[in-house]
Write an enzyme that holds these catalytic residues in place. Structure first.
Site, PDB file in Angstrom:
ATOM      1  N   SER A  41     -62.025   4.733   8.131  1.00  0.00           N
ATOM      2  CA  SER A  41     -61.190   3.892   8.990  1.00  0.00           C
ATOM      3  C   SER A  41     -60.927   4.680  10.272  1.00  0.00           C
ATOM      4  CB  SER A  41     -59.884   3.542   8.274  1.00  0.00           C
ATOM      5  OG  SER A  41     -59.161   4.711   7.937  1.00  0.00           O
ATOM      6  N   HIS A 154     -60.799   2.231   1.559  1.00  0.00           N
ATOM      7  CA  HIS A 154     -61.135   3.318   0.642  1.00  0.00           C
ATOM      8  C   HIS A 154     -61.370   2.849  -0.796  1.00  0.00           C
ATOM      9  CE1 HIS A 154     -59.043   6.314   3.616  1.00  0.00           C
ATOM     10  NE2 HIS A 154     -60.161   5.814   4.077  1.00  0.00           N
ATOM     11  N   GLN A 162     -53.972   0.888   2.748  1.00  0.00           N
ATOM     12  CA  GLN A 162     -54.977   1.894   2.393  1.00  0.00           C
ATOM     13  C   GLN A 162     -54.467   3.027   1.490  1.00  0.00           C
ATOM     14  OE1 GLN A 162     -57.881   3.262   5.579  1.00  0.00           O
ATOM     15  NE2 GLN A 162     -56.689   5.127   5.353  1.00  0.00           N
ATOM     16  N   GLU A 163     -53.259   3.532   1.809  1.00  0.00           N
ATOM     17  CA  GLU A 163     -52.815   4.735   1.091  1.00  0.00           C
ATOM     18  C   GLU A 163     -51.352   4.650   0.659  1.00  0.00           C
ATOM     19  OE1 GLU A 163     -53.755   8.184   3.525  1.00  0.00           O
ATOM     20  OE2 GLU A 163     -55.570   7.182   4.219  1.00  0.00           O
ATOM     21  N   GLU A 204     -60.328   8.822  -2.051  1.00  0.00           N
ATOM     22  CA  GLU A 204     -59.475   9.997  -1.874  1.00  0.00           C
ATOM     23  C   GLU A 204     -58.867  10.482  -3.186  1.00  0.00           C
ATOM     24  OE1 GLU A 204     -56.840   9.313   1.448  1.00  0.00           O
ATOM     25  OE2 GLU A 204     -58.525   9.387   2.842  1.00  0.00           O
ATOM     26  N   ASP A 241     -49.788   4.987   4.300  1.00  0.00           N
ATOM     27  CA  ASP A 241     -50.693   4.765   5.426  1.00  0.00           C
ATOM     28  C   ASP A 241     -51.400   3.429   5.193  1.00  0.00           C
ATOM     29  OD1 ASP A 241     -52.446   4.640   7.482  1.00  0.00           O
ATOM     30  OD2 ASP A 241     -53.681   6.350   6.882  1.00  0.00           O
ATOM     31  N   GLU A 285     -47.381   5.866   8.249  1.00  0.00           N
ATOM     32  CA  GLU A 285     -48.465   6.163   9.211  1.00  0.00           C
ATOM     33  C   GLU A 285     -49.174   4.865   9.593  1.00  0.00           C
ATOM     34  OE1 GLU A 285     -51.264   9.070   7.678  1.00  0.00           O
ATOM     35  OE2 GLU A 285     -52.902   8.109   8.779  1.00  0.00           O
ATOM     36  N   ASP A 312     -51.881   7.772  13.829  1.00  0.00           N
ATOM     37  CA  ASP A 312     -53.221   8.296  13.505  1.00  0.00           C
ATOM     38  C   ASP A 312     -54.224   7.689  14.492  1.00  0.00           C
ATOM     39  OD1 ASP A 312     -55.712   8.894  12.418  1.00  0.00           O
ATOM     40  OD2 ASP A 312     -55.414   7.824  10.547  1.00  0.00           O
ATOM     41  N   LYS A 337     -56.180  15.446  12.704  1.00  0.00           N
ATOM     42  CA  LYS A 337     -57.478  15.508  12.026  1.00  0.00           C
ATOM     43  C   LYS A 337     -58.443  16.241  12.941  1.00  0.00           C
ATOM     44  CE  LYS A 337     -57.388  10.958   9.710  1.00  0.00           C
ATOM     45  NZ  LYS A 337     -57.554   9.509  10.029  1.00  0.00           N
ATOM     46  N   SER A 364     -54.138  16.352   8.165  1.00  0.00           N
ATOM     47  CA  SER A 364     -54.859  15.410   7.309  1.00  0.00           C
ATOM     48  C   SER A 364     -56.333  15.738   7.088  1.00  0.00           C
ATOM     49  CB  SER A 364     -54.753  14.016   7.933  1.00  0.00           C
ATOM     50  OG  SER A 364     -55.563  13.081   7.258  1.00  0.00           O
ATOM     51  N   HIS A 365     -56.790  15.379   5.922  1.00  0.00           N
ATOM     52  CA  HIS A 365     -58.217  15.340   5.581  1.00  0.00           C
ATOM     53  C   HIS A 365     -58.845  14.071   6.135  1.00  0.00           C
ATOM     54  CE1 HIS A 365     -57.418  12.638   1.808  1.00  0.00           C
ATOM     55  NE2 HIS A 365     -56.689  12.291   2.847  1.00  0.00           N
ATOM     56  N   ARG A 366     -60.130  13.838   5.832  1.00  0.00           N
ATOM     57  CA  ARG A 366     -60.769  12.544   6.069  1.00  0.00           C
ATOM     58  C   ARG A 366     -61.147  11.945   4.715  1.00  0.00           C
ATOM     59  NH1 ARG A 366     -61.395  11.216  11.552  1.00  0.00           N
ATOM     60  NH2 ARG A 366     -61.226   9.171  10.536  1.00  0.00           N
ATOM     61  N   SER A 367     -61.447  10.657   4.707  1.00  0.00           N
ATOM     62  CA  SER A 367     -61.820  10.057   3.418  1.00  0.00           C
ATOM     63  C   SER A 367     -63.166  10.603   2.924  1.00  0.00           C
ATOM     64  CB  SER A 367     -61.829   8.540   3.514  1.00  0.00           C
ATOM     65  OG  SER A 367     -62.577   8.106   4.626  1.00  0.00           O
ATOM     66  N   LYS A 388     -51.680  15.729   4.065  1.00  0.00           N
ATOM     67  CA  LYS A 388     -52.245  14.753   3.130  1.00  0.00           C
ATOM     68  C   LYS A 388     -53.695  15.130   2.906  1.00  0.00           C
ATOM     69  CE  LYS A 388     -53.657  10.834   6.002  1.00  0.00           C
ATOM     70  NZ  LYS A 388     -53.753   9.368   5.974  1.00  0.00           N
TER      71      LYS A 388
HETATM   72  O1  LIG Z   1     -56.775   6.787   7.777  1.00  0.00           O
HETATM   73  C1  LIG Z   1     -56.672   7.969   7.430  1.00  0.00           C
HETATM   74  O2  LIG Z   1     -55.639   8.565   7.672  1.00  0.00           O
HETATM   75  C2  LIG Z   1     -57.835   8.712   6.827  1.00  0.00           C
HETATM   76  C3  LIG Z   1     -57.529   9.825   5.902  1.00  0.00           C
HETATM   77  O3  LIG Z   1     -56.727   9.478   4.818  1.00  0.00           O
HETATM   78  O4  LIG Z   1     -58.876   7.910   6.417  1.00  0.00           O
HETATM   79  P1  LIG Z   1     -60.289   8.002   7.174  1.00  0.00           P
HETATM   80  O5  LIG Z   1     -60.748   9.413   7.054  1.00  0.00           O
HETATM   81  O6  LIG Z   1     -61.144   7.010   6.471  1.00  0.00           O
HETATM   82  O7  LIG Z   1     -60.032   7.623   8.601  1.00  0.00           O
HETATM   83 MG   LIG Z   2     -54.587   7.017   8.757  1.00  0.00          MG
END
Ligand SMILES: O=C(O)[C@@H](CO)OP(=O)(O)O
Ligand SMILES: [Mg+2]
Length: 425
Positions: A41, A154, A162-163, A204, A241, A285, A312, A337, A364-367, A388
């Site tokens: 995303s 995801h 999403q989260e 994730e 999120d 978020e 984000d 990120k 943050s990580h990525r998916s 996260k």
């Molecule tokens: O939206 C988000 O914050 C991320 C990470 O959780 O997802 P993605 O890496 O798919 O952008």
């Molecule tokens: Mg996000």
């Protein structure tokens, strides 16, 4: 110290998609690697990945062009040179690329090299990566915001949002907070199973059950917290999120999976207000989409003193956009990120800018992730206080938690746990 060699290769991320790994060797023999993650995303203004577009390999997703950029152009430019610091090295990559969004060499190639450079210097100096990034006397260990239910982009089957994350903040240390989080994760598995839901996981590492509504996800998480012996709010709070940029269509928010309805910006802000009153939510978020700046201003005015509002997609870890957001009063926290901006230097610049303006940083990580654990060191280096990086299973997420456990142990009395005060509430 001069660079003796730099090379890159195509490796795989946690979704089985190709990504770039870079490796740098210094003249003293120190060697280190960096790997780029990849999002699903993605924000529109993110630095872009370079992918081959050649359908014969990985349906066009191969990264051989990005790899070749490092192995040829970057190698020719940096080999045999010494760089004063990270800023000097990253600037060479930025200048060589020459585009505003790193499209020519690819942010996936540039970031892998940038991480490898930070790491190889840490190896050469025999210091941990977090100290190579920022040297401090004491460091803050983060609250792990664990994504226990995955929806949106995801997971194919279930919810619009999403989260759904749990934040175990009432703990004396990171070690104890991650234990609390894992206990809830296992309690949630049992609960979902007893309710007849599927307990497979999404991208994730959170569960991706076919829940009937976003509200049901909240309810089942609260129940799991209680079943594990903790108090929602006092011990463990909720972070969300919903990734609403993905729902934004023609000026409305379209619920496209679990609920078949659409909401205006005002109606969605009202929904968040209701949820914040009803549930122990400390962080939201992307509560609105990246192209809804007017809405973000309204949302910040309405909710900015009740909950941490993290941007984000709207900020894309881009210092210029963050500066504009600060001027406009958008949110009170920035998602960080590395691959949204593409170098360690610009990432640290984004953090510095946010923190200097009393904004929080949520690392943050990525998916699409890998075994690269740089964000674990980054969250400690920046004293950002919360991270996260997915949920209680899948090794590309757990590797970050494990690295944080090592860092906390190594820091001993020089580390303190962030706790609830880290959230902007
Ligand atoms: O939206 C988000 O914050 C991320 C990470 O959780 O997802 P993605 O890496 O798919 O952008
Ligand atoms: Mg996000």
């Amino acid at each position: 110290m001069k660079i003796k060699n730099i090379m890159a290769r195509e490796v795989l991320d946690s979704r089985g998609n190709p990504t770039v790994e870079a490796e740098i060797t210094l003249e003293d023999g120190s060697t280190a690697r960096g790997i780029s993650p990849s999002g699903a995303s993605t924000g529109e203004k993110e630095a872009v990945e370079l992918r081959d577009g050649d359908q014969s390999r990985y349906q066009g997703k191969g990264v051989e062009k990005a790899v070749a950029g490092i192995n040829q152009e970057v190698k020719r430019t940096v080999i045999g040179s010494a760089f004063a610091d990270q800023v000097a090295f990253d600037q060479v990559l930025i200048d060589l690329d020459g585009t505003p969004n790193k499209a020519r060499l690819g942010a996936n190639a540039i970031l892998a090299a940038s991480i490898a450079f930070a790491r190889v210097n840490a190896v050469s100096k025999k210091i941990p990566l977090y100290r190579q990034l920022i040297e401090r006397d004491t460091y803050v260990m983060p609250v792990p915001c664990m994504n226990v239910i995955n929806g949106g982009r995801h997971a194919d089957n279930n919810l619009d949002f999403q989260e759904f994350m749990i934040a175990p903040h009432n703990a004396p240390s990171f070690k104890e907070s991650i234990r609390m989080g894992e206990e809830v994760f296992h309690s949630l598995r049992g609960l979902l199973k007893s309710k007849g839901y599927y307990t497979g996981v999404g991208d994730e590492g959170g569960f991706a059950p076919n829940l009937k509504s976003n509200e049901e996800a909240m309810e089942v998480i609260l129940e799991a917290i209680q079943k594990a012996g903790y108090k929602p709010g006092a011990d463990i709070s909720i972070c969300l999120d919903p990734a609403t940029s993905e729902m934004w269509q023609d000026g409305k928010y379209l619920f496209y999976k679990s609920d078949q309805r659409q909401l205006s910006t005002e109606e969605l802000i009202t929904l968040w207000d209701k949820w914040i009153k009803q549930y122990p939510i400390v962080l939201l978020e992307d509560g609105l989409g990246e192209n809804d700046w007017k809405g973000w201003k309204q949302m910040t005015a309405a909710l900015g003193n009740k909950v941490e509002l993290v941007g984000d997609d709207i900020f894309c870890t881009n210092p210029a956009i963050i500066a504009e957001g600060i001027r406009e009063g958008i949110g009170n926290s920035v998602l960080i990120k590395l691959n949204q901006i593409g170098t360690i230097t610009e990432t640290l610049e984004a953090v510095k800018l946010a923190q200097a303006n009393n904004y929080n940083c949520f690392i943050s990580h990525r998916s699409g992730e890998t075994e690269d654990t740089t964000i674990a060191d980054l969250v400690v280096a920046t004293n950002a206080g919360h991270i996260k990086t997915g949920s209680g299973c899948r090794s590309e997420r757990i590797s970050k938690f494990n690295q944080l456990l090592r860092i906390e142990e190594e820091l001993g009395a020089k580390a303190s746990f962030a706790g609830i005060k880290t959230f902007k509430i």
